[in-house]
Design an enzyme around this catalytic site. Sequence first.
Site, mmCIF file in Angstrom:
data_model
loop_
_atom_site.group_PDB
_atom_site.id
_atom_site.type_symbol
_atom_site.label_atom_id
_atom_site.label_comp_id
_atom_site.label_asym_id
_atom_site.label_seq_id
_atom_site.Cartn_x
_atom_site.Cartn_y
_atom_site.Cartn_z
ATOM 1 C CG ASP A 70 44.118 -46.109 82.879
ATOM 2 O OD1 ASP A 70 43.715 -45.551 81.842
ATOM 3 O OD2 ASP A 70 45.038 -46.961 82.885
HETATM 4 C C1 LIG Z 1 40.568 -56.618 80.577
HETATM 5 C C2 LIG Z 1 39.349 -55.852 80.134
HETATM 6 C C3 LIG Z 1 39.398 -54.491 79.837
HETATM 7 N N1 LIG Z 1 38.286 -53.829 79.435
HETATM 8 C C4 LIG Z 1 38.317 -52.391 79.118
HETATM 9 C C5 LIG Z 1 38.013 -51.482 80.302
HETATM 10 C C6 LIG Z 1 38.494 -50.150 79.814
HETATM 11 O O1 LIG Z 1 37.401 -49.472 79.179
HETATM 12 C C7 LIG Z 1 39.548 -50.504 78.774
HETATM 13 C C8 LIG Z 1 40.885 -49.981 79.191
HETATM 14 O O2 LIG Z 1 40.986 -48.653 78.813
HETATM 15 P P1 LIG Z 1 41.020 -47.406 79.800
HETATM 16 O O3 LIG Z 1 42.078 -46.489 79.284
HETATM 17 O O4 LIG Z 1 41.113 -47.854 81.221
HETATM 18 O O5 LIG Z 1 39.594 -46.714 79.639
HETATM 19 P P2 LIG Z 1 38.865 -46.137 78.362
HETATM 20 O O6 LIG Z 1 39.851 -45.411 77.467
HETATM 21 O O7 LIG Z 1 38.063 -47.224 77.722
HETATM 22 O O8 LIG Z 1 37.824 -45.109 78.973
HETATM 23 P P3 LIG Z 1 38.073 -43.717 79.778
HETATM 24 O O9 LIG Z 1 39.551 -43.436 79.830
HETATM 25 O O10 LIG Z 1 37.330 -42.669 79.016
HETATM 26 O O11 LIG Z 1 37.479 -43.967 81.127
HETATM 27 O O12 LIG Z 1 39.565 -51.930 78.678
HETATM 28 C C9 LIG Z 1 37.064 -54.488 79.316
HETATM 29 O O13 LIG Z 1 36.047 -53.874 78.951
HETATM 30 N N2 LIG Z 1 37.001 -55.822 79.611
HETATM 31 C C10 LIG Z 1 38.079 -56.549 80.016
HETATM 32 O O14 LIG Z 1 37.952 -57.770 80.274
#
Ligand SMILES: Cc1cn([C@H]2C[C@H](O)[C@@H](COP(=O)(O)OP(=O)(O)OP(=O)(O)O)O2)c(=O)[nH]c1=O
Length: 192
Positions: A70
């Site tokens: 997360d």
């Molecule tokens: C800061 C940042 C975040 N992110 C993304 C990563 C995570 O997918 C998202 C944060 O949400 P999360 O809740 O961590 O993950 P998710 O809901 O996408 O997936 P799951 O719970 O099913 O594993 O933000 C990027 O892709 N690039 C970036 O630079």
Amino acid sequence: MNKLILASASPRRKEILENFQVPFDIIPANVEESIHEGEEAKQIAMALAFEKALNVLQYCEADDIVIAADTVVYKNEIFGKPLNYEDAYRMLNLLQNDIHVVISGIAVMQKSTDIKIVDFESTKVKLKKLEHERIQKYIESGEVWDKAGSYAIQGKGSLLVDWIKGDYFNVVGLPISKLDDILRKYFKIELM
Ligand SMILES: Cc1cn([C@H]2C[C@H](O)[C@@H](COP(=O)(O)OP(=O)(O)OP(=O)(O)O)O2)c(=O)[nH]c1=O
């Protein structure tokens, strides 16, 4: 080798793990991602990663190794995914021209051994100074919606970044080097 299960619906986490020669299956976790006031960012990221892994563990074989993560962004407050345009604008306006940290909690667990590991990785990111029009244009690009902190370092958001200190993959959502440490230490699995 025991089967790896990535407990995630995030295409970025899948892509990062696909860079390595280990086969894995995907079972997205079904948890309510609520943030409780007063909790530290790393505690929240670890608690949510733990909940995601635990949620998926119930659908797995006893020897399967479940991996969940997360990601949150932190600067004076915790930034998750934006709720709407105003929320995305507010986040980017607060984050621009300054340093923040991106924290990913990582949880790895297995039923048969009852091993449950939870840890976190943190990466510092400095965003450039962003004018009003640039923030608007970036939000309109459409990539902010499912990203913690309303930017994607792997996408057009790369143009907003001045520098980073730490693991790039941690910002994208999966602290792969930390995951390798855990898999090697507790499960004798090598991603290399
Ligand atoms: C800061 C940042 C975040 N992110 C993304 C990563 C995570 O997918 C998202 C944060 O949400 P999360 O809740 O961590 O993950 P998710 O809901 O996408 O997936 P799951 O719970 O099913 O594993 O933000 C990027 O892709 N690039 C970036 O630079």
